[in-house]
Design a protein around this motif. Structure first.
Motif, PDB file in Angstrom:
ATOM      1  N   ILE A 146       7.511   1.834   3.319  1.00 49.34           N
ATOM      2  CA  ILE A 146       6.409   0.896   3.520  1.00 49.34           C
ATOM      3  C   ILE A 146       6.758  -0.231   4.482  1.00 49.34           C
ATOM      4  O   ILE A 146       5.894  -0.789   5.150  1.00 49.34           O
ATOM      5  CB  ILE A 146       5.938   0.328   2.162  1.00 49.34           C
ATOM      6  N   LEU A 192       2.746  -7.983   2.611  1.00 46.48           N
ATOM      7  CA  LEU A 192       3.247  -7.078   1.578  1.00 46.48           C
ATOM      8  C   LEU A 192       3.221  -7.725   0.198  1.00 46.48           C
ATOM      9  O   LEU A 192       3.639  -8.864   0.023  1.00 46.48           O
ATOM     10  CB  LEU A 192       4.687  -6.664   1.921  1.00 46.48           C
ATOM     11  N   GLU A 197       2.209   2.342  -1.152  1.00 50.48           N
ATOM     12  CA  GLU A 197       3.347   3.265  -1.004  1.00 50.48           C
ATOM     13  C   GLU A 197       4.424   2.797  -1.971  1.00 50.48           C
ATOM     14  O   GLU A 197       4.702   1.596  -2.069  1.00 50.48           O
ATOM     15  CB  GLU A 197       3.879   3.246   0.424  1.00 50.48           C
ATOM     16  N   LYS A 198       5.050   3.727  -2.695  1.00 55.72           N
ATOM     17  CA  LYS A 198       6.013   3.309  -3.718  1.00 55.72           C
ATOM     18  C   LYS A 198       7.429   3.117  -3.185  1.00 55.72           C
ATOM     19  O   LYS A 198       8.269   2.541  -3.870  1.00 55.72           O
ATOM     20  CB  LYS A 198       6.036   4.305  -4.875  1.00 55.72           C
ATOM     21  N   SER A 199       7.716   3.573  -1.953  1.00 52.96           N
ATOM     22  CA  SER A 199       9.060   3.459  -1.389  1.00 52.96           C
ATOM     23  C   SER A 199       9.154   2.263  -0.445  1.00 52.96           C
ATOM     24  O   SER A 199       8.438   2.190   0.559  1.00 52.96           O
ATOM     25  CB  SER A 199       9.424   4.745  -0.632  1.00 52.96           C
ATOM     26  N   ALA A 200      10.046   1.333  -0.756  1.00 53.02           N
ATOM     27  CA  ALA A 200      10.264   0.190   0.132  1.00 53.02           C
ATOM     28  C   ALA A 200      10.809   0.644   1.484  1.00 53.02           C
ATOM     29  O   ALA A 200      10.469   0.074   2.525  1.00 53.02           O
ATOM     30  CB  ALA A 200      11.237  -0.793  -0.519  1.00 53.02           C
ATOM     31  N   ILE A 245       4.783  -6.792  -3.483  1.00 51.04           N
ATOM     32  CA  ILE A 245       5.741  -5.913  -4.143  1.00 51.04           C
ATOM     33  C   ILE A 245       5.526  -5.970  -5.651  1.00 51.04           C
ATOM     34  O   ILE A 245       5.556  -7.041  -6.245  1.00 51.04           O
ATOM     35  CB  ILE A 245       7.191  -6.306  -3.800  1.00 51.04           C
ATOM     36  N   LYS A 247       3.580  -2.310  -2.431  1.00 47.74           N
ATOM     37  CA  LYS A 247       4.632  -1.411  -2.918  1.00 47.74           C
ATOM     38  C   LYS A 247       4.448  -1.253  -4.416  1.00 47.74           C
ATOM     39  O   LYS A 247       4.704  -2.161  -5.212  1.00 47.74           O
ATOM     40  CB  LYS A 247       6.020  -1.975  -2.616  1.00 47.74           C
ATOM     41  N   CYS A 248       3.988  -0.070  -4.802  1.00 48.66           N
ATOM     42  CA  CYS A 248       3.638   0.145  -6.206  1.00 48.66           C
ATOM     43  C   CYS A 248       3.455   1.635  -6.450  1.00 48.66           C
ATOM     44  O   CYS A 248       3.063   2.380  -5.548  1.00 48.66           O
ATOM     45  CB  CYS A 248       2.327  -0.596  -6.509  1.00 48.66           C
TER      46      CYS A 248
END
Length: 221
Positions: A84, A18, A78-81, A20, A103-104
């Motif tokens: 993702i 991952l 995917e923007k939601s932790a 972030i 994550k972005c």
């Protein structure tokens, strides 16, 4: 979505899978032109082609396509932790080495993906934002196509799936106006003879409810 229990610990445990990216500018204006390009060779350990999924959800599609194509590298965004982390855990459990999650928010991707570096883009069941005033939030709207044009190769394809007919028609119009042509267009994917479809989490739900799945492949001549 309620924050998952032990989320920080879970994110730390999948750190090798991952990346972030946290940006402070929620209007995507202040630092949007700051470039900090990924080094794909350093990330993946090879120079294989790179494909991208934006809005990967819990990673079912990303994990499966990466397993089927070991000689291609995949980036799943995917923007939601909260969401993702499940995909990262799945990839780690299955030992998938050619897949990295990011994550972005999609708006910032042009700051991190080098120009002409992505061979294919997948958009699976993106949020339709049905209200007209939010049309520019749709991942096939022109502002996003402008972002994609910075990192997609000239011969790259966009593969798009949705259960929402309005979004499908909107996407056909936007992509066409942007210079794309189409192939393998389906108005009911699961009733067609298309082979090789990878079913996503959302797709399973929609098909079970009897909804048709719309799909297209967009390319430039």
């Amino acid at each position: 979505m309620r924050k998952k229990k032990y989320l920080e610990d879970r994110l730390e445990a999948v750190g090798d899978n991952l990346i972030i990216i946290d940006r402070d500018d929620r209007n995507f204006n202040a630092e949007i032109n700051t470039e900090d390009y990924f080094d794909f060779k350093e990330i993946f350990g090879n120079e294989n082609p790179v494909q991208l999924e934006i809005g990967c959800g819990k990673g079912q599609f990303a994990c499966e396509i990466a397993k089927r194509n070991p000689n291609i590298n995949f980036i799943a965004v995917e923007k939601s932790a909260n969401v993702i982390v499940a995909g990262c855990e799945k990839a780690k459990e299955q030992g998938i080495n050619n897949l990295v999650f990011v994550k972005c928010s999609a708006e910032y991707l042009k700051c991190y993906l080098p120009e002409n570096s992505i061979d294919r883009l997948y958009l699976n069941f993106s949020c339709p934002f049905p209200k007209k005033k939010y049309a520019n939030h749709r991942l096939t709207a022109k502002p996003f196509l402008d972002v994609y044009s910075t990192f997609l190769k000239s011969d790259a394809e966009i593969h798009f799936k949705t259960d929402n007919r309005g979004l499908f028609e909107f996407s056909l119009e936007q992509l066409s106006q942007y210079g794309y042509c189409f192939k393998n267009v389906s108005l009911d994917l699961h009733a067609s003879d298309f082979e090789g479809n990878i079913v996503t989490e959302y797709e399973q739900k929609f098909v079970a409810l009897g909804f048709p799945i719309y799909r297209l492949e967009a390319y430039k001549k």
